[in-house]
Design a protein around this motif. Structure first.
Motif, PDB file in Angstrom:
ATOM      1  N   ILE A  35       0.825  -1.198   0.000  1.00  0.00           N
ATOM      2  CA  ILE A  35       0.000   0.000   0.000  1.00  0.00           C
ATOM      3  C   ILE A  35       0.863   1.253   0.000  1.00  0.00           C
ATOM      4  O   ILE A  35       0.540   2.244  -0.637  1.00  0.00           O
ATOM      5  N   ALA A  36       1.971   1.208   0.753  1.00  0.00           N
ATOM      6  CA  ALA A  36       2.831   2.385   0.873  1.00  0.00           C
ATOM      7  C   ALA A  36       4.260   1.954   1.169  1.00  0.00           C
ATOM      8  O   ALA A  36       4.479   0.920   1.811  1.00  0.00           O
ATOM      9  N   THR A  37       5.223   2.758   0.696  1.00  0.00           N
ATOM     10  CA  THR A  37       6.637   2.538   0.999  1.00  0.00           C
ATOM     11  C   THR A  37       7.242   3.848   1.475  1.00  0.00           C
ATOM     12  O   THR A  37       6.968   4.906   0.910  1.00  0.00           O
ATOM     13  N   SER A  38       8.053   3.745   2.487  1.00  0.00           N
ATOM     14  CA  SER A  38       8.760   4.919   2.993  1.00  0.00           C
ATOM     15  C   SER A  38       9.978   5.194   2.127  1.00  0.00           C
ATOM     16  O   SER A  38      10.325   4.404   1.248  1.00  0.00           O
ATOM     17  N   ALA A  39      10.640   6.279   2.427  1.00  0.00           N
ATOM     18  CA  ALA A  39      11.986   6.484   1.907  1.00  0.00           C
ATOM     19  C   ALA A  39      12.890   5.471   2.602  1.00  0.00           C
ATOM     20  O   ALA A  39      12.493   4.815   3.561  1.00  0.00           O
ATOM     21  N   LEU A 127      10.682   4.626  13.491  1.00  0.00           N
ATOM     22  CA  LEU A 127       9.626   5.641  13.493  1.00  0.00           C
ATOM     23  C   LEU A 127       9.745   6.634  12.341  1.00  0.00           C
ATOM     24  O   LEU A 127       8.718   7.070  11.800  1.00  0.00           O
ATOM     25  N   GLN A 128      10.973   7.003  11.951  1.00  0.00           N
ATOM     26  CA  GLN A 128      11.113   7.980  10.863  1.00  0.00           C
ATOM     27  C   GLN A 128      10.527   7.449   9.552  1.00  0.00           C
ATOM     28  O   GLN A 128       9.686   8.112   8.941  1.00  0.00           O
ATOM     29  N   PRO A 129      10.910   6.243   9.121  1.00  0.00           N
ATOM     30  CA  PRO A 129      10.277   5.748   7.888  1.00  0.00           C
ATOM     31  C   PRO A 129       8.785   5.466   8.055  1.00  0.00           C
ATOM     32  O   PRO A 129       8.007   5.676   7.126  1.00  0.00           O
ATOM     33  N   LEU A 130       8.375   5.022   9.250  1.00  0.00           N
ATOM     34  CA  LEU A 130       6.941   4.806   9.470  1.00  0.00           C
ATOM     35  C   LEU A 130       6.186   6.125   9.369  1.00  0.00           C
ATOM     36  O   LEU A 130       5.096   6.185   8.791  1.00  0.00           O
ATOM     37  N   ALA A 131       6.764   7.194   9.896  1.00  0.00           N
ATOM     38  CA  ALA A 131       6.116   8.509   9.804  1.00  0.00           C
ATOM     39  C   ALA A 131       6.003   8.972   8.361  1.00  0.00           C
ATOM     40  O   ALA A 131       5.083   9.730   8.020  1.00  0.00           O
ATOM     41  N   ASP A 132       6.900   8.531   7.483  1.00  0.00           N
ATOM     42  CA  ASP A 132       6.796   8.864   6.060  1.00  0.00           C
ATOM     43  C   ASP A 132       5.455   8.415   5.493  1.00  0.00           C
ATOM     44  O   ASP A 132       4.895   9.076   4.618  1.00  0.00           O
ATOM     45  N   ILE A 133       4.978   7.265   5.962  1.00  0.00           N
ATOM     46  CA  ILE A 133       3.778   6.683   5.352  1.00  0.00           C
ATOM     47  C   ILE A 133       2.546   6.732   6.243  1.00  0.00           C
ATOM     48  O   ILE A 133       1.427   6.672   5.743  1.00  0.00           O
ATOM     49  N   ARG A 134       2.726   6.817   7.576  1.00  0.00           N
ATOM     50  CA  ARG A 134       1.577   6.789   8.498  1.00  0.00           C
ATOM     51  C   ARG A 134       1.831   7.687   9.702  1.00  0.00           C
ATOM     52  O   ARG A 134       1.720   7.259  10.857  1.00  0.00           O
ATOM     53  N   ALA A 135       2.156   8.942   9.469  1.00  0.00           N
ATOM     54  CA  ALA A 135       2.479   9.882  10.553  1.00  0.00           C
ATOM     55  C   ALA A 135       1.345  10.002  11.560  1.00  0.00           C
ATOM     56  O   ALA A 135       1.576  10.186  12.758  1.00  0.00           O
ATOM     57  N   LEU A 137      -0.831   7.634  12.411  1.00  0.00           N
ATOM     58  CA  LEU A 137      -1.211   6.349  12.992  1.00  0.00           C
ATOM     59  C   LEU A 137      -1.087   6.381  14.514  1.00  0.00           C
ATOM     60  O   LEU A 137      -0.075   6.818  15.057  1.00  0.00           O
ATOM     61  N   ARG A 138      -2.129   5.917  15.174  1.00  0.00           N
ATOM     62  CA  ARG A 138      -2.099   5.724  16.630  1.00  0.00           C
ATOM     63  C   ARG A 138      -2.136   4.221  16.870  1.00  0.00           C
ATOM     64  O   ARG A 138      -3.119   3.555  16.527  1.00  0.00           O
ATOM     65  N   LEU A 139      -1.074   3.724  17.445  1.00  0.00           N
ATOM     66  CA  LEU A 139      -0.953   2.293  17.706  1.00  0.00           C
ATOM     67  C   LEU A 139      -1.835   1.897  18.881  1.00  0.00           C
ATOM     68  O   LEU A 139      -2.099   2.721  19.764  1.00  0.00           O
ATOM     69  N   PRO A 140      -2.298   0.664  18.916  1.00  0.00           N
ATOM     70  CA  PRO A 140      -3.102   0.215  20.057  1.00  0.00           C
ATOM     71  C   PRO A 140      -2.359   0.466  21.371  1.00  0.00           C
ATOM     72  O   PRO A 140      -1.158   0.196  21.484  1.00  0.00           O
ATOM     73  N   GLY A 141      -3.073   1.051  22.339  1.00  0.00           N
ATOM     74  CA  GLY A 141      -2.484   1.328  23.637  1.00  0.00           C
ATOM     75  C   GLY A 141      -1.660   2.599  23.696  1.00  0.00           C
ATOM     76  O   GLY A 141      -1.086   2.935  24.727  1.00  0.00           O
ATOM     77  N   GLU A 142      -1.595   3.340  22.604  1.00  0.00           N
ATOM     78  CA  GLU A 142      -0.787   4.562  22.539  1.00  0.00           C
ATOM     79  C   GLU A 142      -1.699   5.755  22.295  1.00  0.00           C
ATOM     80  O   GLU A 142      -2.533   5.715  21.394  1.00  0.00           O
ATOM     81  N   ASP A 143      -1.533   6.804  23.093  1.00  0.00           N
ATOM     82  CA  ASP A 143      -2.351   8.007  22.948  1.00  0.00           C
ATOM     83  C   ASP A 143      -1.817   8.961  21.888  1.00  0.00           C
ATOM     84  O   ASP A 143      -2.545   9.833  21.418  1.00  0.00           O
ATOM     85  N   ARG A 144      -0.551   8.806  21.542  1.00  0.00           N
ATOM     86  CA  ARG A 144       0.079   9.737  20.597  1.00  0.00           C
ATOM     87  C   ARG A 144       0.211   9.098  19.220  1.00  0.00           C
ATOM     88  O   ARG A 144       0.315   7.878  19.093  1.00  0.00           O
ATOM     89  N   SER A 145       0.249   9.935  18.208  1.00  0.00           N
ATOM     90  CA  SER A 145       0.477   9.455  16.841  1.00  0.00           C
ATOM     91  C   SER A 145       1.949   9.102  16.668  1.00  0.00           C
ATOM     92  O   SER A 145       2.806   9.492  17.477  1.00  0.00           O
ATOM     93  N   VAL A 146       2.252   8.387  15.600  1.00  0.00           N
ATOM     94  CA  VAL A 146       3.639   8.054  15.276  1.00  0.00           C
ATOM     95  C   VAL A 146       4.480   9.326  15.208  1.00  0.00           C
ATOM     96  O   VAL A 146       5.585   9.386  15.756  1.00  0.00           O
ATOM     97  N   GLN A 147       3.969  10.365  14.552  1.00  0.00           N
ATOM     98  CA  GLN A 147       4.729  11.616  14.445  1.00  0.00           C
ATOM     99  C   GLN A 147       4.953  12.253  15.812  1.00  0.00           C
ATOM    100  O   GLN A 147       6.045  12.747  16.089  1.00  0.00           O
ATOM    101  N   GLU A 148       3.948  12.233  16.665  1.00  0.00           N
ATOM    102  CA  GLU A 148       4.096  12.808  18.007  1.00  0.00           C
ATOM    103  C   GLU A 148       5.135  12.040  18.829  1.00  0.00           C
ATOM    104  O   GLU A 148       5.932  12.640  19.558  1.00  0.00           O
ATOM    105  N   ILE A 149       5.151  10.730  18.698  1.00  0.00           N
ATOM    106  CA  ILE A 149       6.169   9.928  19.394  1.00  0.00           C
ATOM    107  C   ILE A 149       7.547  10.258  18.830  1.00  0.00           C
ATOM    108  O   ILE A 149       8.504  10.473  19.584  1.00  0.00           O
TER     109      ILE A 149
END
Length: 174
Positions: A35-39, A127-135, A137-149
């Protein structure tokens, strides 16, 4: 189900190893699609033996009709096929490393697999490449988004510049 998969390589033709791993996933998992690829980021090894070569790291989001433990078996088989021994020293250099990061909103607590990945929120190279594609995204059990983390990680852990653009994954020729 949508899966986040971290890819890493620090031996051989690292970019080709990442590409071959994704091609192997698509060939071995019926009906799957990227579906998506990071840098791709070049990073220093973390917690590896002294003198270990640098890594290329990326994240893909894969859609697949498999349960997480079944997909884990595919990733392990691909690692082995691409030269990573089944028995290996923890954090040893490797041709390819495939880590499942998340599976939609599933929480898995199994001896072979924990989802979301238990250490991903501490690792900028994930997290950096994950933020490229799903900044967002809030993971189960996490209140912050990938970018916020990512924004809370120490500045000293800044990754080097991207080394390949978003088109690094050419699936036209396996």
């Amino acid at each position: 189900m949508k899966y986040g998969i971290a890819l890493g390589s620090n031996l051989g033709d690292r970019l080709e190893n990442l590409r071959q791993a994704v091609v192997a996933l698509l060939q071995s998992v019926p009906g799957s699609r990227v579906i998506a690829t990071s840098a791709v980021y070049e990073t220093d090894p973390v917690d590896c033996p002294p003198g270990s070569p640098g890594f290329l790291n990326a994240v893909i989001e894969l859609e697949a009709e498999l349960q997480p433990l079944d997909l884990l078996q595919h990733t392990r088989a691909i690692e082995a096929a691409l030269g990573r021994p089944n028995e290996h020293e923890h954090h040893a250099p490797r041709t390819v490393d495939l880590d499942l990061l998340y599976a939609d909103a599933a929480v898995v607590d199994h001896p072979d697999l924990t989802l979301p990945h238990p250490r991903m929120t501490q690792r900028r190279f994930v997290l950096q490449p994950l933020a490229d594609i799903r900044a967002d995204l809030r993971l189960p059990g996490e209140d912050r988004s990938v970018q916020e983390i990512l924004d809370t990680l120490p500045i000293s852990d800044e990754p080097p510049p991207r080394v390949y653009s978003l088109d690094w994954l050419d699936l036209g020729s396996p």
